[in-house]
Design an enzyme around this catalytic site. Structure first.
Site, PDB file in Angstrom:
ATOM      1  N   LYS A  33       0.823  -1.216   0.000  1.00 18.06           N
ATOM      2  CA  LYS A  33       0.000   0.000   0.000  1.00 18.06           C
ATOM      3  C   LYS A  33       0.853   1.261   0.000  1.00 18.06           C
ATOM      4  CE  LYS A  33      -4.222  -1.966   1.794  1.00 18.06           C
ATOM      5  NZ  LYS A  33      -5.337  -1.912   2.717  1.00 18.06           N
TER       6      LYS A  33
ATOM      7  N   LYS B 126      -5.823 -10.074  -6.691  1.00 11.78           N
ATOM      8  CA  LYS B 126      -7.074 -10.139  -5.938  1.00 11.78           C
ATOM      9  C   LYS B 126      -7.973  -8.962  -6.286  1.00 11.78           C
ATOM     10  CE  LYS B 126      -6.546  -7.500  -1.725  1.00 11.78           C
ATOM     11  NZ  LYS B 126      -7.052  -7.300  -0.400  1.00 11.78           N
TER      12      LYS B 126
ATOM     13  N   LYS C 123     -10.544  -2.878  -3.724  1.00  9.46           N
ATOM     14  CA  LYS C 123     -11.146  -1.570  -3.993  1.00  9.46           C
ATOM     15  C   LYS C 123     -10.113  -0.581  -4.510  1.00  9.46           C
ATOM     16  CE  LYS C 123     -10.849   0.235   0.714  1.00  9.46           C
ATOM     17  NZ  LYS C 123     -10.450  -0.935   1.513  1.00  9.46           N
TER      18      LYS C 123
HETATM   19  N1  AQP Z   1     -10.424 -10.268  -3.122  1.00  6.84           N
HETATM   20  C1  AQP Z   1     -10.720 -10.726  -1.908  1.00  6.84           C
HETATM   21  N2  AQP Z   1     -10.966 -12.040  -1.726  1.00  6.84           N
HETATM   22  C2  AQP Z   1     -11.275 -12.529  -0.494  1.00  6.84           C
HETATM   23  N3  AQP Z   1     -11.379 -11.746   0.602  1.00  6.84           N
HETATM   24  C3  AQP Z   1     -11.153 -10.436   0.469  1.00  6.84           C
HETATM   25  N4  AQP Z   1     -11.166  -9.398   1.340  1.00  6.84           N
HETATM   26  C4  AQP Z   1     -10.866  -8.261   0.689  1.00  6.84           C
HETATM   27  N5  AQP Z   1     -10.632  -8.516  -0.617  1.00  6.84           N
HETATM   28  C5  AQP Z   1     -10.802  -9.858  -0.789  1.00  6.84           C
HETATM   29  C6  AQP Z   1     -11.512  -9.527   2.753  1.00  6.84           C
HETATM   30  O1  AQP Z   1     -12.543  -8.627   3.053  1.00  6.84           O
HETATM   31  C7  AQP Z   1     -12.476  -8.296   4.436  1.00  6.84           C
HETATM   32  C8  AQP Z   1     -12.674  -6.825   4.652  1.00  6.84           C
HETATM   33  O2  AQP Z   1     -11.651  -6.140   4.030  1.00  6.84           O
HETATM   34  P1  AQP Z   1     -11.198  -4.688   4.453  1.00  6.84           P
HETATM   35  O3  AQP Z   1     -12.289  -3.934   5.013  1.00  6.84           O
HETATM   36  O4  AQP Z   1      -9.939  -4.776   5.207  1.00  6.84           O
HETATM   37  O5  AQP Z   1     -10.966  -4.146   3.080  1.00  6.84           O
HETATM   38  P2  AQP Z   1      -9.652  -4.240   2.353  1.00  6.84           P
HETATM   39  O6  AQP Z   1      -8.806  -5.425   2.695  1.00  6.84           O
HETATM   40  O7  AQP Z   1      -9.077  -2.910   2.573  1.00  6.84           O
HETATM   41  O8  AQP Z   1     -10.337  -4.468   0.979  1.00  6.84           O
HETATM   42  P3  AQP Z   1      -9.544  -4.348  -0.281  1.00  6.84           P
HETATM   43  O9  AQP Z   1     -10.467  -4.202  -1.396  1.00  6.84           O
HETATM   44  O10 AQP Z   1      -8.574  -5.454  -0.322  1.00  6.84           O
HETATM   45  O11 AQP Z   1      -8.885  -2.951  -0.021  1.00  6.84           O
HETATM   46  P4  AQP Z   1      -7.497  -2.459  -0.484  1.00  6.84           P
HETATM   47  O12 AQP Z   1      -7.603  -2.313  -1.960  1.00  6.84           O
HETATM   48  O13 AQP Z   1      -7.346  -1.149   0.236  1.00  6.84           O
HETATM   49  O14 AQP Z   1      -6.502  -3.509  -0.070  1.00  6.84           O
HETATM   50  C9  AQP Z   1     -11.114  -8.786   4.927  1.00  6.84           C
HETATM   51  O15 AQP Z   1     -11.302  -9.939   5.711  1.00  6.84           O
HETATM   52  C10 AQP Z   1     -10.380  -9.132   3.664  1.00  6.84           C
HETATM   53  O16 AQP Z   1      -9.495 -10.210   3.860  1.00  6.84           O
END
Ligand code: AQP
Length: 332
Positions: A112, A195, A198
Site C-alpha cells: 500500500k 485479488k 477496492k
Molecule cells: N479479493 C478478496 N478475496 C477474499 N477476501 C477479500 N477481502 C478483501 N478482498 C478480498 C476480505 O474482506 C475483508 C474486509 O476487508 P477490508 O475492510 O480490510 O478491506 P480491504 O482489505 O481494505 O479491501 P480491499 O479491497 O482489499 O482494499 P485495499 O484495496 O485497500 O486492499 C477482509 O477480511 C479481507 O481479507
C-alpha cells in the site's frame, strides 16, 4: 460458544464481491455457532485521508450492508470500532510490544505504501496491523474470519499474544485465522492474477455489490478468461474461468465438480451468462435491503449503540486486566 471477531473498513462505500465472499458471508454463518463480534473499523479507515461527512455516511452504509447481508443483531454483536475506546488504548500497548523490524515485514504496508509513495503513507498505515492485533485480543477471540490477505496479520496477533502472555502471565487467547480455502481470494475479473480490491482493481474488474445490477451483469459477461474453450477448474492455468467457477459455486451452493459436469461441451459464454443472472439475483435484493436500513437511521444507530455497549463490557475487562499486568497504577 467459541468466540469470533472480525472487521470491515467503511472506506469504499459499497462492499465488493471479494469482501462478501472472502469474509462477510462467513460472518453470517458463524453467528449461528459462535459468540460473534463484528465491527465497522473506522479507526482503520483514517490511515488514509477521509472526508469527514463521507466517513460518517460510509460507516452507516457499511453497517446497513452487514445487516442486509444477513447479520442479525440478536445473534451477534455489531458495532463501530471508534465507539469502543479500548481499541486505541490496547493498540498503544501492542505498539510498545512490537519490534520495528517486525512491523516493517508486513507485506500489506509495503504494497500500500509503495502505491501511495513512501512520503504520503502515514505512520497509522504502518501500525494498522498492530491496532488490528488489539481489535482481536480485546475480545479474546478464538477465530478470525478473514480473506487470505489478512493471514500475516493474524500471525502477528498470535506472536504478540504469546509474547505478552510469556512476559506478563496468561492474559490473551491465542486466535486462529478462519479462512475458507475456496473463497480465500477472489480475483479481479479483468486481471485474474491479482485479488479483487477496492484500491487496485479497475472498475471493470471490481464487482461492487451496490452497483446497478445491469452494470454488474455486463462486468461478468466481459470477464477475462483464456483462449482455450474448456470450462475446467484449474487456477494455475485457467485463472479467469476458475474464479468464475468459484463465484458461481458459492452463490449457487453447487460444487465446482458438478458445475464442470453441467458445462461440459459448453462455451465460456454460457457460464458467463448464467453467472451474470445469478449475480443479478443476488445483488438486487441486497441493494433493496441495504436501502431499507439506510432509510431508518434511528434503528440503525440504535443497533450500533447496543452493539457498542455489549462490546465495551468485554473490551473494558480485557483492558483492565492488561493494564494491571503491565504495572499501571490504578486510578483511584
Ligand atoms: N479479493 C478478496 N478475496 C477474499 N477476501 C477479500 N477481502 C478483501 N478482498 C478480498 C476480505 O474482506 C475483508 C474486509 O476487508 P477490508 O475492510 O480490510 O478491506 P480491504 O482489505 O481494505 O479491501 P480491499 O479491497 O482489499 O482494499 P485495499 O484495496 O485497500 O486492499 C477482509 O477480511 C479481507 O481479507
Amino acid at each position: 460458544r467459541p468466540r469470533v471477531l472480525s472487521g470491515i473498513q467503511p472506506t469504499a462505500g459499497s462492499f465488493h464481491l471479494g469482501n462478501y465472499l472472502g469474509a462477510v458471508r462467513q460472518w453470517v454463518a458463524l453467528q449461528e455457532s459462535h459468540d460473534a463480534f463484528y465491527m465497522v473499523v473506522d479507526l482503520h479507515a483514517i490511515t488514509v485521508p477521509q472526508d469527514p461527512a463521507e466517513l460518517r455516511a460510509n460507516t452507516r452504509l457499511a453497517a446497513a450492508q452487514l445487516l442486509a447481508a444477513g447479520l442479525d443483531p440478536e445473534r451477534c454483536t455489531l458495532f463501530v470500532q471508534s465507539h469502543v475506546p479500548e481499541h486505541a488504548q490496547l493498540g498503544w500497548v501492542m505498539n510498545c510490544l512490537t519490534g520495528f523490524g517486525e512491523a516493517s515485514r508486513m507485506t500489506q504496508f509495503k504494497d500500500k505504501s509503495a502505491k501511495q509513495g513512501a512520503d504520503r503513507a502515514t505512520v497509522g498505515l504502518f501500525t494498522y496491523p498492530i491496532l488490528q492485533v488489539a481489535d482481536i485480543l480485546l475480545y479474546q477471540a478464538h477465530q478470525v474470519p478473514v480473506g487470505e490477505d489478512q493471514r500475516q496479520h493474524i500471525e502477528l496477533t498470535r506472536d504478540l499474544a504469546e509474547r505478552f502472555n510469556g512476559r506478563f502471565g496468561e492474559t490473551f487467547t491465542i486466535p486462529s485465522p478462519y479462512i475458507l480455502k475456496e473463497t480465500a481470494k477472489i480475483y479481479d475479473l479483468q486481471d485474474p492474477a491479482v485479488k479483487m480490491s477496492k484500491s487496485a482493481s479497475t472498475p471493470k474488474g471490481l464487482i461492487n455489490l451496490l452497483d446497478e445490477p445491469k452494470a454488474t451483469a455486463k462486468k461478468v459477461k466481459s470477464a477475462v478468461t483464456d483462449t482455450d474453450t474448456v470450462i475446467r477448474f484449474d487456477p494455475e492455468n485457467k485463472a479467469g474461468v476458475s474464479n468464475l467457477l468459484t463465484i458461481m459455486s458459492v452463490l449457487t451452493d453447487t460444487s465446482v465438480a458438478d458445475l464442470e459436469k453441467s458445462y461440459e461441451g459448453k462455451m465460456y459464454g454460457a457460464l458467463k451468462t448464467d453467472l451474470a443472472e445469478v449475480m443479478v439475483d443476488f445483488v438486487t435484493p441486497f441493494r433493496t435491503r441495504t436501502q431499507e436500513y439506510l432509510d431508518d437511521p434511528e434503528t440503525l444507530d440504535s443497533v450500533l449503540a447496543k452493539g457498542a455497549e455489549k462490546a465495551r463490557a468485554v473490551a473494558a475487562e480485557t483492558l483492565a486486566q492488561t493494564y494491571e499486568r503491565i504495572g499501571f497504577l490504578p486510578a483511584k
